[in-house]
Structures are given as structure tokens and as C-alpha cells.
Design an enzyme around this catalytic site. Structure first.
Site, PDB file in Angstrom:
ATOM      1  N   CYS A   1       0.802  -1.237   0.000  1.00 42.36           N
ATOM      2  CA  CYS A   1       0.000   0.000   0.000  1.00 42.36           C
ATOM      3  C   CYS A   1       0.834   1.285   0.000  1.00 42.36           C
ATOM      4  O   CYS A   1       0.413   2.314  -0.536  1.00 42.36           O
ATOM      5  CB  CYS A   1      -0.927   0.030   1.220  1.00 42.36           C
TER       6      CYS A   1
ATOM      7  N   HIS B   1       7.783  13.720 -10.471  1.00 40.97           N
ATOM      8  CA  HIS B   1       7.976  12.299 -10.660  1.00 40.97           C
ATOM      9  C   HIS B   1       9.229  12.078 -11.497  1.00 40.97           C
ATOM     10  O   HIS B   1      10.322  12.155 -10.994  1.00 40.97           O
ATOM     11  CB  HIS B   1       6.705  11.762 -11.311  1.00 40.97           C
TER      12      HIS B   1
ATOM     13  N   CYS C   1       1.637   3.816  -3.083  1.00 42.77           N
ATOM     14  CA  CYS C   1       0.646   4.806  -3.538  1.00 42.77           C
ATOM     15  C   CYS C   1       0.147   5.702  -2.409  1.00 42.77           C
ATOM     16  O   CYS C   1      -0.115   6.883  -2.613  1.00 42.77           O
ATOM     17  CB  CYS C   1      -0.565   4.104  -4.159  1.00 42.77           C
ATOM     18  N   HIS C   2      -0.039   5.128  -1.216  1.00 47.25           N
ATOM     19  CA  HIS C   2      -0.682   5.899  -0.143  1.00 47.25           C
ATOM     20  C   HIS C   2       0.318   6.573   0.790  1.00 47.25           C
ATOM     21  O   HIS C   2      -0.073   7.405   1.606  1.00 47.25           O
ATOM     22  CB  HIS C   2      -1.609   4.995   0.679  1.00 47.25           C
TER      23      HIS C   2
ATOM     24  N   MET D   1      -8.151   1.748  -7.353  1.00 49.17           N
ATOM     25  CA  MET D   1      -7.854   0.883  -6.205  1.00 49.17           C
ATOM     26  C   MET D   1      -8.077  -0.564  -6.629  1.00 49.17           C
ATOM     27  O   MET D   1      -9.126  -0.911  -7.161  1.00 49.17           O
ATOM     28  CB  MET D   1      -8.784   1.251  -5.052  1.00 49.17           C
TER      29      MET D   1
ATOM     30  N   HIS E   1       3.522  10.686 -17.898  1.00 47.83           N
ATOM     31  CA  HIS E   1       4.566   9.778 -17.391  1.00 47.83           C
ATOM     32  C   HIS E   1       5.644   9.691 -18.456  1.00 47.83           C
ATOM     33  O   HIS E   1       5.631   8.794 -19.291  1.00 47.83           O
ATOM     34  CB  HIS E   1       3.986   8.395 -17.080  1.00 47.83           C
TER      35      HIS E   1
END
Lengths: 584, 584
Positions: A84, A364, A87-88, A125, A407
Site C-alpha cells: 500500500c 515524478h 501509492c498511499h 484501487m 509519465h
């Protein structure tokens, strides 16, 4: 036939696991955390009172805390980190995924969390339960775990780094000249994701010279300015330094620089070749400058600080892409959550000078324009590209790409028949490819604007690629829900980009690889040194056959397929010459 | 007759309260936290394991947690902030005082803590109980409070600052020329500690022009380069900006920059006069650059990061002294716990450039040499002085003062008959005064060395003072346990410093003030603009008579005593000209 849920699962796997892809889909990034406006970062805005007024929370268990045993907590914590946190965020403040701090999770409640983890959401998700990745018991514990405050993960400073630092072959014991016949400049360093290795593959003979154990899921390979040393970094923050002059290239030094990481780079300024390496960590949020010969950690710098625009404190500003300037003795460090681009002057690291450029949140990846003066980098969840003038050390432009969640990888530089030098990025969130003018002197009207939008195979693209000698722009789409799309590459002809709606050729890479089992994804084109071949990874499950497919750039025909039992889950490929010279 | 315990109490009051004194005695700083080697910082060294191994603590109440009600916790938290945080740190990591994290306090246990708080220790911990400052009930709650994890105090970022920011008179509404007859350059801004005010006192007539409400216990006053604006900062982190051109000088803007703070400064580089102000906070650990005209907060920078030498993360590196360079558009910011001196380039705050000089831990206060090129600053608990070349932007020297816990204030510059230009600092921990050579060109052999050690009245000194036109060096000792010493000032003759054991004259300042009640302390000499008078504060309790005593610098005779019912607890005094020109 894949269902939507399967697709999400694939996307999820990619989003937390694909070593070349740091983020999930644009949709996920666009989602609003419940009750927190349009910004994930807002979820942790402190409701401040002064210490004098002293409205602080009493630590300790609260009446509404769920019951969880220490063992369950540790298990859930491990699971959270593995599945997790990418992403979180380790502190659950949200980035590509939603914020999951207790103020939010408690509003949603246990059942909501359990079901959300089980079934996923169309916004990105994954369906951890129905995909079979997690058991009902694991999901139950995770839902309870998310209701309580996240633990502060341990720091990883100099004492911890030094414990992990090993010089396997001291500089004095290394060869004084190249001891092998490898054409190093045409060597490819290929990430073997699931085995925690890199394969060194000959660019001419396609032979695997050697396979080297590294950190898990090596995110990138970088080459020292001299071309001798190869640095790779795993998702587990382990850095390997490989000497390409040895009879059989091997690791000569290694270190762990944190618990989770993505980036490594080496000093490239004239006079500083091979002198320093730098690596950036997701946790703890920091970067470290190391000796280029031994990886000895010299200077650790925390990135914790204020978000560039709201100027609120962020406890977990992760280090994303790092590049080395060709114009100054500087590393250029993307700090994701605070939206700052740091120019880290390595000419005097005891009196370290850092210029902190306010750019945009969720920085990024990115790369240089063809002159290597300008660094273009995506603020992915904001749909923007920031342009840094590495010669002047300032923000030149901040522009919208017109697509969702750019991206670029390192992007691709083309000489456009109408607009002159442009830099391209594809998008995770849609099928568009943005071409951005990069020639402020020759084409001032086009500079730092999206001059053309192309449409590729579909959303879920991670990488575009071209080469100065090539007339082609290659676009992948490995995270697209359509298996046919993930199996193919779109190719645009550069000299036909003046057409109103430029068309693309589709290369059936998986078909060419002759792989029938699984749903392999085609990812990341990489040119050889000469620029006459482009290599694609055909990335299949760990227990299935993967391959590398090599395409003739002139004819767009299949040239070769590399299959080898050692070639397990190949993803990123880094040609030594192109990587060290920033050719793309 | 004072007992030792009374002395400690006085020292304690001074150490947490005296606006000009940031630290307690050297003895306190030298004490070793139990079981933690010789370094307070070591007390929080994380015992790291990787996140992969996941040896993190489960949050929530633990079996060994003491019973404390939320109300008791809040009370103890308030008390801790008001009485303890100055020395022990908000996060209890220790600095001048011991570390008080639960790993340490639980080893000691409740009774030990209770008794220690009640009776104090000879090493500098005050006797809070027997002095009557805290009740038995308060001490009981505090001992229990210290057994549990400290709460994370709230952040104070831009949203919180903006809520406190007020422009009371907009720049357009301010006078365009000086509207009063005040000789601003000879004005004194005097901290009235306990009333939360400053008094503006005429340097020629000794009249109090006005008394202005400010933050609590104003720590310092600074003057804008033009001499028009006076900036003061309270211990409660409130900044007032006072326009000296108004008919009656008054606050035109104010802001709170955190929960606790010590430093404010304004841009002094040619071309940048009055453009920016900067303030540094103890909590949150950060500094903020503000508009010089309005105090609008422009840029907040967190100082959280690595300790310079151990390179371990420190969560609470407090901002101590800040000065403005005369050679570059830079603020020079002392970060206490990490031992870094920051050169903050304010010429482009959106692309903020910061040079981080590795110096020494526990940086505190300091000042320029007579040329204003070199900044000498004490690392008090390490007994050292760091010298920064503000022209070249680098550490020139790091030297031991030979005394315990140097506390220079801004120091004093003298032209020594033997050693040429020297800079002086006295000490909290002993009676020595160190003279340090500051002339690397004219006296290279003496540069950045202690060339002479003088002996003053005794330990507990906070400030030395001289002036370019003066032949005297004045040394106070307000924290000395001996009431006669705290009531006096020692004066050395500069042209007699070539004697083997230079003697000093004692000025009986309290006697001259004619104050019999209480035990007033004489603190901080400050010259007038001409350099022919020096002012001393006679700082008494809030309900007793205080005074300012003015001494003729040539004759060392009493010239005047200022007594006024508004002159409550005067401490720091800042002559406008000397402060803005860095004359000391």
C-alpha cells in the site's frame, strides 16, 4: 476475456510493482479523498492552535480505537509497506492513492474499508480480495489497522547506512584497465524485477554476459560519466555499484540508503566525473551523496519541509527522479510531495549549497531536452511539466500537458518537421502524447508549449522513446486494460508529424516474441548505441516465459528475440552509452 | 543570605525566562543524560531496523503507561511548555537540559522524577518545589506526564501564520517623512520582559517616548537598514514591526511565526535595505522570510534534518541567532541542535538558495568582528566558537574558548594593545572571558585563536560590551549565585590588557540605582550612539522597582538613573544606530 476487475488488478500490480512506473493511473490520482477538497495533501493539514493554547491530542489508546493485537499490528504493518505504501505513503498522507489517516478512515468505518480493499474501485484501487492477492483474514486486519494512527517508521541515518555499507573490492584492488572484451558502450543493463537482479546483455551479440544479484525490483540503472561504473537501485533502497572493467563485471560496493527508494545518479560535470553518486529515498524522505568509487555515504540530507505552494509542513516528501547537470556541478533532485526541484551543488559537500525551486506537487520523472540544458519533469497528478534551466538554475516554464497524468520516463527528443526540437511525453491516464517545443532560440514561439498532441494506442502508457538518428517515436501502453494494447507498440514517423492527424504503425511485439501463456506486457523501448535497433521488454509473470524483442529501427521489422531461462520478469533496460550521455 | 537552592532558582528563572539569555548554566549543559554517553543528542538515536523487518512500536496505551486524565495531561503539557521546554526541548530530546524521553524517565521512575523536580540538582536543575514555583500537585502530574510519550505539538505553517498576520497601518497610509523630533539613531528599544512591551527611550534626554505592547518577553530588537523600522520578537513568537517615523512610533504590522521563538533580523545588503525581515522559531523548527514593509510571510523553511556530524535525523533543530550579511544578500541562521549555520540567499526567494555549513552542535548567539566580514558564534554546550566568513560563505575556524559554555550575546570588539583586533565572549559556566584574534591579515598568527583569557567577577555572565570609541570592556554576571556579583559590573581597560593579569574596576550598579528591595540583577550593557555612555538594566521582580543606570564611559562614574513606573522588568536594550550598524 479480461474483466474490468482483472484489468484493475493488473494496473495495480503495475502501479505498486513495476520498477519503471512510480505511479498508478491518472484516475486514481484525480480522485478526491473523502471530505478533503481536491488535494490529497490537504488531508493532513494540521488544525493548529498555539502551544500556548495547548490543544494537543493526548497520546495513548483512545476509546474508539479498534482492538488489534501487537502481532496483528506487525503483520498489517508489513503488508501495508509491501502493498500500500507505494501509492498511499508510509505515513498514509496520500499521493497517487488516497490519504488514509484515521480522521478519514474512521469517517468511512470498518465495513467500508474492508469492502473497498476487497473489491477495489474503478478509480484505480485494486480488488485485493477478489483478485486473490489477500485473504479475508488479511483484509480484516488491514481494515482495523487503518483505523488507528500509523506508526512512525524508523529513521535511517548515517549509523544505519554504515552498517549496510560494504566495499567488496577496494579501489586499489580493482583492474587498472578493462579486463574483458565487452563493448561496454553498447551493453544493456536489464532489470530482472522479481528475482532482484540485473542482467548485462551484449548490444551486438544479444548474449547475457552475466546476471548480478541486486536489490529487489531495481528501479533504474545509471552509468558513471567515464562509463566504467554501473549503479543500480532497488525498491528496497539497496544500491549496487558494478565495475564493468572486471573480467566478469560484478558488484564492488553496496549500501542500503533507507527502507524504500527509487533513484540513483552519478556526477557528470566536467572535472567531477565518477566522483560522487547520489541516491534518493522514499523512506526516510532524504537523499544521500556517496563517494563515487566506494559508495561511502558522505552527506545525508532530509527533504522534510514545506509544500511549495501551501507552505504547510509535509512529513514525507519523497525523492523521485534525480539527474546530473552537464552545466554545473549539481544534482537535480525531484521532491514529490512538496513540489520542489532541488539543485544540489556537490562541489563542496561540507558547505552544501542547495537551490530549492518552487515547481509543482507530485514531481515524478523526466529528462533533458536534446541540448541537455533543460530538464523537463512531470508533476504527474497535476497534469503538468516543469522545465528547469540547468545552466541558469531556475524554473523556465510550468505547463499543462493537456493529458491526464503525464509519465515521460526520461521523455523522447524529436526534430519536428514544423516545430523544430520537441520533447515528448505519453500519459498514464489517457492515450495522448504531448509534444513540447524545447528550442527557445530557434523556435521561440513554440518553446515550452504543447505544439502537438498525438493519439497513441490507449491510456496506460509508461514510456516513449526515440533517438537522434531515428525517424521514429515509439509509444508503449503496458498498463492499458486491453491485452492487445499491452502486447503492442505504436510507432509514429517523425517526418510525417506535419500531417493533420499523424497515424501510427502497430508492432505486435508479444506475437513476435512467440509467447502464448500469460498476459505479458510490452514495456520501455531502449535504443542501442548506434540508434539502429530498439529493444522492448516482454514482461510476463515470474513463472512464465518473458523475452526481449529487438526491432530494426529503419524497417520496423523483427530483428531478434532474446529468450533465456535467466531472463525472469525483465522490465527496464539501460543502454550504457545512451544512459551516460542522456541520449533519448 | 541566599542559599544554594535560592541561587539555583534564580538561575533557573533566568535560564528559562531572561529574554537575552537562551541557555542555562554550563554545568547543566555538561551533565550527562543517564545511560546515554556524553551527548544529549544520543538519547534519541533511533535503534533502526528496516521497514522490511518492521520492528516498529505499536501505538496506543502501553501496560506501563501511568494513569493520567486528559485534563491533567493538558495541564502538564502547558506547564512543560512554559517551564521546561526552553531547556529540555518541546520533544524532550534534551539540549541545555537533559533528555526526558520515556526510555530515560521510565528507567528513573516516578519517585526520582518527583524528587528531582521538587529539589533540583546542583548541576542546574531548579528546585521547583522547594522554591514554591510549583505545587506538590503540579509536580505529581508533571512526574507522571514525563513517563509517557511527548505529544507531537502542532505545526504552524502558512495558513496559521496568515491568520495571525495584521497590517495595522498599510505602507501607503504611513508618513512619507519623519513626523517626530526623535533622534532615532540614538533611541533605545528596551524590553520590558514581564509586561510584554518595549519602551522607546531617548538616548539624550532619557525620556520614555512611548511604551508599545508586543509579544511576551521580547528577546531582541532589530532595526531595518534604513533605520526606520524596528522589529521585535517575543518568546511567544510574536513579531511587531514598529514605524519610528510616526508622530508617536507604533506597531504597523504584526504576525506570529510559531509557538516559541527567539530571533528576528532584517536585510542589510546594499540594494536590499528594508526589503525583507526574517524570524526564526524554536517550535516548529523553522524560519520565515517576510516582506520588510508589512511582515507578510513569503517563505517558510523547515530546519528539520540531520545533525551535522552524526548525520542522524533530529526532529527539533531550533533556530537560534540570525544575523544579516553586509557582503551578500544573505541571512545567516544558526540551527542549534543540528549544528548547522545556514547562509540563506534572499535575492530570489522563489528559487531559494541555502548553503548549509557544518559547524558544531548547540549553536546559540554571536556577532560580527569589527570589519563585519566574520561572524563568530558560540556552540555553547560544546565550549566552542565557530567563525564564518560571510564574504566567502564558508567556515573559517572552529575553536575552543577555554571556558565553560560561552555566551557572547553579540560579543565585543576591542583593539588589543598586543594582539590587534580581537572579539570577546564571557561564559555562563565560569568567570573567564576569552579574547579571540580576528585579524587574519594584520595579525595572522593570532587569528581565530584565544589570545588572552581574562577573569571577571564570576560565572553566570551573559554579556560583554565595548564600543569603537571606548577604552573599556564591560562584563556582567547576572546569573552568578552571589548577590553582590549580580549587582555589579566589571570593567577592564583595553589599553592595559598587555599587563600580565589585567585587573578590573567594579561598578556598583544596583547601589547606584538606589534599589534596596529584591535582588535585582544587572544585565546587558549597551552603548549610546556616540559611544560615550553605557546603559545597564537593573532588573528586579515584576512588583518591585527596576531601573536603567547610565555610566559615563570616560570616567566610569554614574551619569543618570532612569526610574519610571512603566519601567517594569527591563532587560535587553538596543540602541538603534549600534544595532543597525552592528557596532559592538
Amino acid at each position: 476475456m479480461k474483466t474490468i476487475r482483472d484489468m484493475r488488478s493488473l494496473r495495480l500490480l503495475a502501479s505498486i510493482a513495476l520498477p519503471l512506473a512510480l505511479a498508478a493511473t491518472g484516475a486514481a490520482a484525480q480522485e478526491k479523498p473523502k471530505g478533503h477538497g481536491d488535494d490529497p495533501a490537504a488531508a493532513y493539514s494540521p488544525s493548529m492552535t498555539t502551544l500556548g493554547e495547548l490543544n494537543v491530542e493526548v497520546p495513548g489508546r483512545k476509546p474508539e480505537d479498534p482492538v488489534i493485537t501487537p502481532e496483528e499490528f506487525q503483520d498489517a504493518n508489513t503488508l501495508y509497506f509491501e502493498r500500500c505504501a507505494g501509492c498511499h505513503g508510509v505515513l498514509r498522507k496520500g499521493a497517487t492513492g488516497k490519504a488514509l489517516t484515521p480522521d478519514i478512515t474512521r469517517e468511512n468505518g470498518y465495513e467500508y474499508l474492508r469492502d473497498f480493499i476487497t473489491y477495489g474501485s474503478p478509480a484505480g484501487m485494486p480488488n485485493w480480495g477478489t483478485s486473490g492477492d489477500l485473504s479475508d483474514e488479511q483484509i480484516d486486519v488491514m481494515a482495523r489497522y487503518l483505523l488507528i494512527e500509523p506508526p512512525a517508521p524508523p529513521e535511517f541515518g548515517m549509523p544505519e547506512m554504515l552498517k549496510t555499507w560494504k566495499v567488496l573490492v577496494a579501489p586499489a584492488d580493482r583492474p587498472t584497465e578493462k579486463m574483458n572484451d565487452i563493448d561496454i558502450d553498447n551493453l544493456f543493463s536489464v532489470t530482472l524485477r522479481d528475482t532482484g537482479q540485473v542482467a548485462l546483455i551484449d548490444g551486438a551479440t544479444y548474449e547475457i554476459h552475466t546476471v548480478i544479484d541486486t536489490g529487489y525490483a531495481v528501479h533504474i540503472s545509471r552509468i558513471s560519466a567515464s562509463g566504467r561504473y554501473l549503479y543500480v537501485i532497488g525498491r528496497d533502497a539497496k544500491v549496487n555499484m558494478i565495475d564493468l572493467w572486471m573480467e566478469t563485471p560484478a558488484t564492488v560496493a553496496e549500501i542500503k540508503i533507507g527502507a524504500e527508494a527509487r533513484s540513483v545518479e552519478t556526477s557528470k560535470m566536467e572535472g567531477w566525473e565518477d566522483k560522487y553518486a547520489i541516491a534518493g529515498a522514499y523512506w526516510p524522505p532524504q537523499y544521500v551523496i556517496m563517494d563515487g568509487d566506494t559508495l561511502e555515504p558522505k552527506k545525508i540530507v532530509s527533504t522534510r519541509g514545506m509544500i511549495y505552494d501551501s507552505q504547510e509542513y509535509h512529513p514525507e516528501p519523497r525523492v523521485a527522479a534525480i539527474v546530473a547537470s552537464h552545466f554545473r556541478p549539481e544534482f537535480i533532485v525531484n521532491v514529490k510531495e512538496t513540489g520542489k526541484i532541488l539543485l544540489v551543488d556537490y562541489s563542496d559537500i561540507e558547505n552544501l549549497k542547495v537551490t530549492e525551486i518552487e515547481a509543482e506537487r507530485f514531481l515524478h520523472d523526466g529528462g533533458f531536452d536534446s541540448t541537455k540544458r533543460y530538464f523537463l519533469t512531470a508533476a504527474n497528478a497535476r497534469g503538468k511539466v516543469a522545465v528547469i534551466d540547468t545552466k541558469e538554475g531556475e524554473l523556465t516554464a510550468l505547463l499543462e500537458t493537456g493529458g491526464e497524468t503525464p509519465h515521460p520516463g526520461r521523455g523522447a527528443n524529436l526534430n519536428h518537421p514544423v516545430y523544430g526540437p520537441v520533447w515528448a511525453t505519453s500519459h498514464l491516464g489517457d492515450e495522448t502524447i504531448a509534444l513540447i517545443g524545447t528550442d527557445p532560440e530557434g523556435h521561440p514561439d513554440n518553446a515550452w508549449k504543447v505544439v502537438q498532441q498525438l493519439e497513441g494506442l490507449g491510456g496506460g502508457s509508461l514510456f516513449v522513446k526515440s533517438h537522434p538518428t531515428s525517424n521514429h517515436l515509439y509509444v508503449d501502453a503496458p498498463l492499458n486494460p486491453d491485452a492487445e494494447v499491452t502486447a503492442s507498440i505504436a510507432v509514429f514517423k517523425v517526418d510525417e508529424l506535419d500531417k493533420e492527424e499523424p497515424e501510427y504503425t502497430v508492432l505486435p511485439i508479444v506475437e513476435w516474441a512467440g509467447i502464448a501463456e500469460g498476459q505479458p506486457r510490452v514495456v520501455q523501448g531502449e535504443f542501442n548505441q548506434a540508434g539502429d535497433e530498439i529493444w522492448f521488454s516482454v514482461w510476463n509473470a515470474k513463472d512464465l516465459v518473458s523475452a526481449i524483442v529487438i526491432v530494426d529501427d529503419k524497417t520496423l521489422e523483427l530483428k531478434h528475440v532474446i529468450k533465456d531461462e535467466r531472463l525472469v520478469t525483465p522490465t527496464g533496460k539501460f543502454n550504457v552509452f545512451n544512459t551516460r550521455q542522456d541520449v533519448y
